[in-house]
Enzyme design. Structure first.
Site, short mmCIF file in Angstrom:
data_model
loop_
_atom_site.label_atom_id
_atom_site.label_comp_id
_atom_site.label_asym_id
_atom_site.label_seq_id
_atom_site.Cartn_x
_atom_site.Cartn_y
_atom_site.Cartn_z
N LEU A 106 0.82 -1.21 0.00
CA LEU A 106 0.00 0.00 0.00
C LEU A 106 0.85 1.26 0.00
O LEU A 106 0.46 2.27 -0.57
CB LEU A 106 -0.94 0.02 1.21
N ASP A 159 2.62 16.50 10.95
CA ASP A 159 2.92 16.01 9.59
C ASP A 159 1.64 15.88 8.78
O ASP A 159 1.43 14.89 8.07
CB ASP A 159 3.66 14.68 9.65
N VAL A 201 3.76 -0.49 4.56
CA VAL A 201 2.36 -0.80 4.84
C VAL A 201 1.84 -1.75 3.76
O VAL A 201 1.98 -1.48 2.55
CB VAL A 201 1.50 0.48 4.88
#
EC number: 2.7.11.1
Length: 856
Positions: A15, A134, A23
């Site tokens: 991903l 972030d 991920v």
């Protein structure tokens, strides 16, 4: 499959990845239909960042206890000897960065729907004393609850993710750690000053601005340059578009404050009217730009007859607003302004502000490009129609035709209200206009008075030379007829068919009487088509644009039929038998003879070859002998009017045809840039051939490339029309049928490029993006010419020389144009060397009979 603690995943189902983790998409072992996101963190990569990982796990557990809809939940945390796995809920809609990449910009309904959810998530973490630090589109995930491929924005749920840089801040505590993505960093963060949770508010403002305009509010090439910009600029003012609603404008201005103390508070942000109040209808972006653009506010936009309304860009929601939007492409081509002596000149409006890549300048005082060579009838401006100017040698014939048609319509409506009845010859109108019209009435614009023609706004391009100073390639190459189907790249590059007309009145009358006796295999005489012309819907659009070069005619009403069926060209396809003799085109040539098969012999231009002066015959061409007997009662070939005209006239006409051919290629290149698949394939080809890919396939970049190509085409067309006007005024270029046809083509292409350029400019361009600085029309033309040569070489390699002729010819034409326009001697030398190499390939194809060389 990798398994751990009741979950499994495949390393192929990637991903995304970050600095510390990868991920994957995974699932439960016992519930394979339930997807999860598995963040795999290798322990060897976090030997110095254990505290960071521990903090992220702690924050995720803290936030998961809230079970907030807009926060990614942590399902499980598992540690193995080699990895630490964070199992989180899976978001099936990707992230906001992918969504913006697809949509480019979002309308305010979508922005409001997204920012309300972001505010809810921010409020939840703010109550826990957490600052994200972030926030960026890549960390804003989308969940598609509708399970459809293209969900409505109301079906999308926003979830904040990636709390790797998040930290707890107690009341009044300031942080000083530099972390996050520079483009979305608050000024106090990138300048290494102490900051608090309000740094997230700056990031939210940057994301909202990007959703609205497609670019960040403040952009620099490197983070140090961005830092320097923040340090020297005390008052930051983002360039918010005029079409932005007042509430969103106020929110953006309050979020994007350089000083965190002046920035909007969290409480005011959560209760801002843009988040809490329904949206008010705001003016459309295109209407506002139309109001301030002199080209849209003070001129009628004229679209080519063959063009369709400009479609909405795929994937863009910018035009989805419920407010009515004035489409540029809907204005009919026949709407033209009739100039009267008493009409004031339009006042120039404000220049376009959003797109600074090019500027539409007011007309120059010393000269202006020629308007389409047509007379304007003396009717109201709203009902103005265009009529072709009769050839000087055919004015008497044209007048007799009108008199005969008028006699046949004695019972019809008066000619003053009829488009056909009002189209008297230019000579007849000139003789009677002073007696019939008062001084204040609209005057007929005649080609002999170019100073009275409406002036067209001229595009200046410092990188392009005037067409008048350009030399023609010598020799030029013409692709011979072939039964092979043209390739898709050449679909719109079919050569023009020959258009001729009877030489005098006797030929025209004889043609009317002998129509039924003509043999379809030898009849080639045609004149511009009318409403009674045979149906051509089956012809491809590109072929129609190039094969029928007669000037566009106004619509003929049913109660006004024209008796001009005798001027139609007989379709060879309808002939019961193919001719067994060489296919004769009057005073012209063919590259091959017709056989007894049913194949259609393609017409070739000999006396009127593209870019040729018309006085030379190609090698291998066969001129029709004068002593060939005319069987079946066919008429003798009529004399082409271009033959008796001067050499300067022929050279200018050849140059105008060259520009029309070149602009066709530029339009084709620009249309290719509009196709993301074609751009991706070009990038792939470049990667395979050179090992590197410099092609940017983003939507704003492709729009910028299209725009510079269309602007270059506009400059060339403007220069060509100006050349034609000057020479018509000096009586060097005569208003023959061929001249009218090519000027009509140039005029159509000018309006097509103008409308498309305005459409692209209205979508906005990221002017501060450094990638845009390297875009130039010369670079695009050069790259296209090289790609054509590579494709043609492959055709030759695989034994398909008939497919490469058109590619080589187009590349030869573009390389010659570039060599004429560049200022650098080294570049000119390289381009000339490439042009000579392509010419050698064309000479080989000439010996094989695929092309014919014509000396100009």
């Amino acid at each position: 499959m990798e398994q751990f603690d009741g979950f499994e995943y495949s390393k192929r189902d990637l991903l995304g990845h970050g600095a510390f983790a990868i991920v994957y998409r995974g699932r439960y072992v016992d519930r394979t239909d339930v997807p999860v996101a598995i963040k795999a963190i290798a322990k060897k990569n976090i030997s110095k960042s254990k505290n960071l990982l521990t903090k992220e796990i702690k924050i995720l557990k803290e936030l998961s206890s809230l079970k907030h809809e807009n926060l990614v939940g942590l399902l499980k945390c598992t540690e193995t000897p080699t990895h630490v796995y964070l199992v989180m809920e899976f978001c099936n809609g990707g992230d906001l960065a992918d969504y913006l990449q697809q949509k480019t910009t979002l309308n305010e309904d979508t922005i409001q729907h997204f920012v309300v959810q972001i505010a809810h998530a921010l409020e939840a973490i703010n109550k826990k004393g957490i600052v994200h630090r972030d926030l960026k589109p890549q960390n804003i995930l989308l969940c598609n609850n509708s399970r459809t491929q293209n969900p409505h924005f109301t079906d999308i749920v926003i979830k904040l993710a990636d709390f790797g840089f998040a930290r707890f801040l107690n009341d009044g505590v300031m942080a000083a750690t530099l972390c996050g993505s520079p483009m979305y960093m608050a000024p106090e963060v990138i300048m290494s000053m102490q900051y608090d949770a309000k740094a997230d508010l700056w990031s939210i403002g940057t994301i909202l601005f990007q959703c609205l305009t497609g670019k960040a509010p403040f952009v620099a090439q490197t983070p140090p340059q961005l830092k320097a910009y923040y340090e020297k600029t005390r008052e930051l003012r983002p360039n918010i578009p005029e079409w932005c609603s007042p509430n969103l404008r106020d929110l953006l201005l309050r979020l994007l404050k350089r000083n965190a103390k002046d920035r909007i508070s969290f409480e005011d942000f959560f209760n801002h009217p843009f988040l809490t109040s329904p949206l008010l209808p705001s003016p459309s972006k295109r209407i506002l730009e139309s109001a301030r653009s002199p080209l849209l506010a003070n001129r009628r936009i004229i679209t080519p007859q063959s063009s369709l309304p400009v479609p909405k860009r795929a994937g863009s929601t910018k035009l989805d607003s419920p407010t009515p939007v004035r489409r540029i492409g809907e204005s009919p081509r026949v709407q033209r302004r009739v100039i009267t002596p008493g009409m004031p000149s339009p006042v120039p409006g404000a220049p376009m502000q959003e797109s600074t890549d090019f500027t539409f300048l007011p007309p120059r005082q010393e000269s202006s490009p020629v308007k389409q060579v047509q007379v304007h009838t003396n009717v109201s401006p709203s009902l103005t129609t265009c009529k072709p100017v009769p050839v000087p040698s055919q004015r008497l014939t044209y007048q007799k035709m009108e008199e005969r048609l008028a006699a046949a319509r004695k019972t019809a409506v008066p000619s003053s209200s009829s488009p056909t009845g009002s189209a008297v010859s230019a000579q007849h109108q000139h003789q009677h206009q002073q007696q019939q019209e008062p001084a204040s009435s609209p005057v007929v614009q005649r080609i002999e008075r170019p100073d009275q023609l409406p002036r067209r706004t001229t595009l200046q391009d410092p990188n392009a030379h005037d067409i008048e100073r350009m030399t023609m390639p010598n020799p030029t190459f013409v692709v011979c007829g072939s039964s092979t189907k043209p390739s898709p790249n050449n679909a719109n590059r079919v050569r023009r068919s020959t258009i001729t007309s009877p030489a005098d009145t006797q030929d025209m009358v004889a043609a009317d009487q002998m129509l039924s006796n003509l043999d379809p295999t030898t009849t080639t005489t045609t004149i511009p088509k009318s409403a009674t012309t045979a149906n051509i819907q089956g012809i491809p659009r590109g072929a129609r644009d190039r094969s029928v070069t007669s000037p566009p005619q106004p619509t003929i009403h049913e109660n006004e039929p024209l008796d001009n069926a005798k001027y139609q060209q007989t379709d060879v396809n309808n002939s019961p038998t193919a001719p067994t003799e060489p296919f004769i085109i009057k005073n012209q040539t063919t590259c091959s003879t017709s056989s007894t098969s049913s194949s259609v012999v393609e017409e070739e231009e000999a006396m009127s070859l593209p870019f040729a002066s018309g006085s030379h015959l190609a090698a291998g061409f066969k001129k029709t002998p004068a002593e060939v007997p005319m069987d079946h009662g066919a008429l003798p070939p009529a004399l082409d009017q271009e033959i008796v005209l001067g050499e300067e006239h022929k050279q200018i006409l050849a140059k105008l045809r060259f520009v029309a051919e070149l602009v066709d290629t530029l339009i084709h290149v620009a249309e290719q840039k509009d196709n993301p698949l074609a751009s991706a394939m070009a990038s792939r080809r470049q990667l395979l051939t050179t090992g590197t890919s410099t092609t940017n396939t983003s939507s704003p970049y492709r729009r910028a490339e299209q725009l510079v190509v269309y602007v270059r085409a506009l400059h060339m067309l403007s220069s060509a029309l100006l050349l034609a006007q000057t020479n018509v005024a000096n009586r060097v270029l005569h208003p023959s049928v061929a001249v009218q046809q090519v000027l009509n083509q140039l005029n159509d292409k000018y309006h097509q490029c103008l409308v498309r350029s305005q459409e692209l400019a209205s979508l906005g361009l990221p002017g501060q993006d450094p990638a845009m600085a390297v875009i130039s029309a010369e670079r695009i033309m050069y790259r296209h010419a090289i790609e054509l040569c590579q494709a043609a070489a492959l055709d030759e390699l695989f034994g398909n020389p008939q497919l490469c002729s058109q590619r080589y010819q187009t590349a030869y034409m573009m390389l010659h144009t570039l060599a004429e326009q560049v200022n650098c001697d080294q570049d000119k030398t390289v381009l000339t060397r490439y042009k000579v190499a392509v010419e050698k390939r064309l000479r080989i194809l000439e010996r094989q009979g695929f092309v014919a060389a014509v000396n100009t």
